[in-house]
Design an enzyme around this catalytic site. Structure first.
Site, short mmCIF file in Angstrom:
data_model
loop_
_atom_site.label_atom_id
_atom_site.label_comp_id
_atom_site.label_asym_id
_atom_site.label_seq_id
_atom_site.Cartn_x
_atom_site.Cartn_y
_atom_site.Cartn_z
N HIS A 270 0.81 -1.22 0.00
CA HIS A 270 0.00 0.00 0.00
C HIS A 270 0.85 1.27 0.00
O HIS A 270 0.31 2.38 -0.15
CB HIS A 270 -0.95 0.01 1.20
CG HIS A 270 -2.34 0.47 0.86
ND1 HIS A 270 -2.60 1.49 -0.02
CD2 HIS A 270 -3.55 0.02 1.27
CE1 HIS A 270 -3.89 1.68 -0.13
NE2 HIS A 270 -4.51 0.79 0.64
N ARG A 271 2.14 1.16 0.17
CA ARG A 271 3.00 2.33 0.03
C ARG A 271 3.12 2.72 -1.45
O ARG A 271 3.32 3.90 -1.77
CB ARG A 271 4.40 2.03 0.58
CG ARG A 271 4.46 1.75 2.06
CD ARG A 271 5.87 1.32 2.48
NE ARG A 271 6.31 0.13 1.77
CZ ARG A 271 7.51 -0.44 1.92
NH1 ARG A 271 8.38 0.10 2.76
NH2 ARG A 271 7.84 -1.52 1.24
#
Length: 496
Positions: free
Chosen positions: A467-468
């Site tokens: 999710h980064r």
């Protein structure tokens, strides 16, 4: 003359290997590049070829022992005044299997960086390594004596003594603890704070290390009384006697404490090899990258109909094109539209590295554990070549012959959990990758089709992502693109 051969660096910075089996015994006569042993690293089983032609004088480890890189492995009696002149590399027998073992030993860290266009396909790389090993001549050492240098194994050590290694990240410590107190400490003591023990690992032989391990003894404690010496069995037994005398075991355990299970009630398996490496990689990934998973269930009847037609296509005789190959092709196409899923988070450099090629990892369950061999430049392959590459890497993985270098450099991975009858899951990312797609079981299911209920072929896709690098919208768009190809694959799937 007697020449000692030490365990070479098998690539990928692996510090040790376990002896699986010996192919020679003391007194055997061996030829150059003859396979003398099989060892298991954290990533693969590797065959070790003989660097000399001569007679085996001694084996320094037994099957099942774990040997550190640089430790003595086998001693040879080599004819002539100079070991390096015993057998030139050009005299290697044609049937030598050393090419295969060298291919497994070459690590990506041992090769210079190459452009994408310079990286050969895996099958061509194997042939080149085979040619290199059969034609590589011994190199002259510092003393002018030729020293065998196995391809991919790095330079042979020039020192006659085993180097003492400092613990990684350890700094010199202050000796601020009474030596006698530490020496008499119980073997299971928990060491905290500054200590007065050697910061370098004590020298010993594999049987001695095994004896200490079986008794739960840290060799550093034994070495405190014998600084600079090689620890022997007598030293360990002396330490056991001293500690036992100072801390006798209680006569009987309290009645309220049940005895631990023993014998056939439990089985203990050492954490080694592939399983140890996989566990470390999964822990690193799970606690480094913020995982998120999204799911999509879809009708893939058109894809299964295409596969049925390909099976009877005479032009494709000899090729096995399955559902996983079409999913892999769909993933390569979809990654071109969602480059964030084909990227890497480089924490050290403070950068996001976007790849303009797809090195596709295919998870394979083997008897030795989970491995993820990589298909280099998968996006450049057509469907037939992609299917052949998947079949080849699966066969190699099941045989335990996947090279360490073949399991590095991936940019995205696929895991087929459907072969186990599982519909969906939340796979863990391979370290350094932004996404992994799990393919669920193919099921014949009542499904809405053209306004009516019909039996259709349905499966679920599960996408885990970092999710980064990837947000929910990008993950959904990628899954939609993959699903679009699987819903309507068309004959264009056979084109590049």
């Amino acid at each position: 003359m007697i020449t000692e051969f030490r365990l070479p660096d098998l690539g990928e910075g692996l510090p040790e290997a376990e002896i699986v089996q010996w192919h020679v015994s003391e007194g055997d006569t061996v030829t150059l590049n003859q396979t003398i042993a099989e060892v298991e690293t954290a990533k693969a089983i590797v065959e070790i070829p003989s660097p000399y032609a001569g007679t085996v004088q001694g084996l320094h480890a037994a099957a099942g022992d774990v040997v550190e890189v640089g430790s003595p492995l086998v001693s040879f009696a080599v004819e002539g005044a100079d070991a390096g002149t015993a057998a030139p590399a050009g005299h290697a027998p044609a049937e030598s299997r050393a090419a295969e073992s060298a291919e497994t030993a070459i690590g990506a860290a041992d090769r210079p960086a190459q452009s994408r266009a310079d990286v050969p396909p895996p099958h061509l790389a194997e042939r080149r390594v085979a040619d290199d090993l059969r034609t590589t001549a011994p190199e002259a050492g510092a003393s002018g004596r030729a020293t065998p240098n196995l391809v991919g194994y790095g330079a042979a050590p020039t020192s006659g003594s085993r180097p003492r290694r400092r613990a990684r990240g350890a700094a010199p410590v202050t000796l601020d603890t009474d030596h006698a107190v530490r020496e008499a400490a119980p073997h299971d003591i928990v060491r905290t704070g500054p200590i007065d023990l050697p910061v370098e690992r004590p020298r010993s032989t594999p049987p001695v290390r095994k004896l200490a391990k079986d008794h739960g003894i840290d060799l550093v404690l034994v070495a405190a009384a014998h600084p600079g010496e090689t620890i022997t069995r007598a030293h360990v037994e002396e330490y056991i006697a001293r500690v036992t005398a100072a801390h006798p075991a209680p006569s009987a355990a309290p009645a309220s404490v049940p005895a631990p299970p023993t014998g056939d009630r439990i089985t203990r398996t050492p954490i080694r090899g592939v399983r140890k490496h996989t566990a470390a990689a999964m822990v690193q990934s799970a606690f480094t990258a913020p995982h998120a998973t999204t799911f999509l269930t879809l009708d893939v009847t058109a894809t299964t109909e295409l596969l049925a037609s390909l099976k009877i296509d005479r032009a494709l005789d000899g090729h096995r094109i399955g559902l996983l190959a079409i999913v892999a092709k769909a993933v390569c196409l979809a990654l071109g539209r969602t480059p964030a899923l084909n990227a890497k988070w480089d924490e050290a450099a403070g950068e996001i590295v976007e790849h303009h090629y797809v090195n596709l990892g295919i998870a394979a369950a083997t008897d030795r554990g989970l491995v993820v061999p990589v298909i280099a430049d998968a996006d450049a392959l057509d469907l037939v070549d992609l299917a052949d590459a998947i079949a080849d890497l699966a066969a190699t993985a099941r045989a335990g012959r996947t090279a360490p270098a073949a399991m590095t450099g991936g940019t995205f991975s696929i895991t087929n959990v459907g072969v186990f009858g599982v519909d969906a899951g939340t796979p863990i990312l391979n370290p350094g990758e932004a996404g992994i797609l799990a393919v669920g079981a193919l099921r014949r299911t009542p499904w809405e089709h053209h306004g009516e209920i019909a039996l259709r072929d349905v499966l679920t896709l599960s996408l885990s992502f970092d999710h980064r690098l990837v947000d929910g919208a990008e993950a959904a768009r990628f899954l939609t693109d993959v699903a679009g190809v699987l819903r309507e694959p068309g004959r264009a799937m056979l084109l590049r």
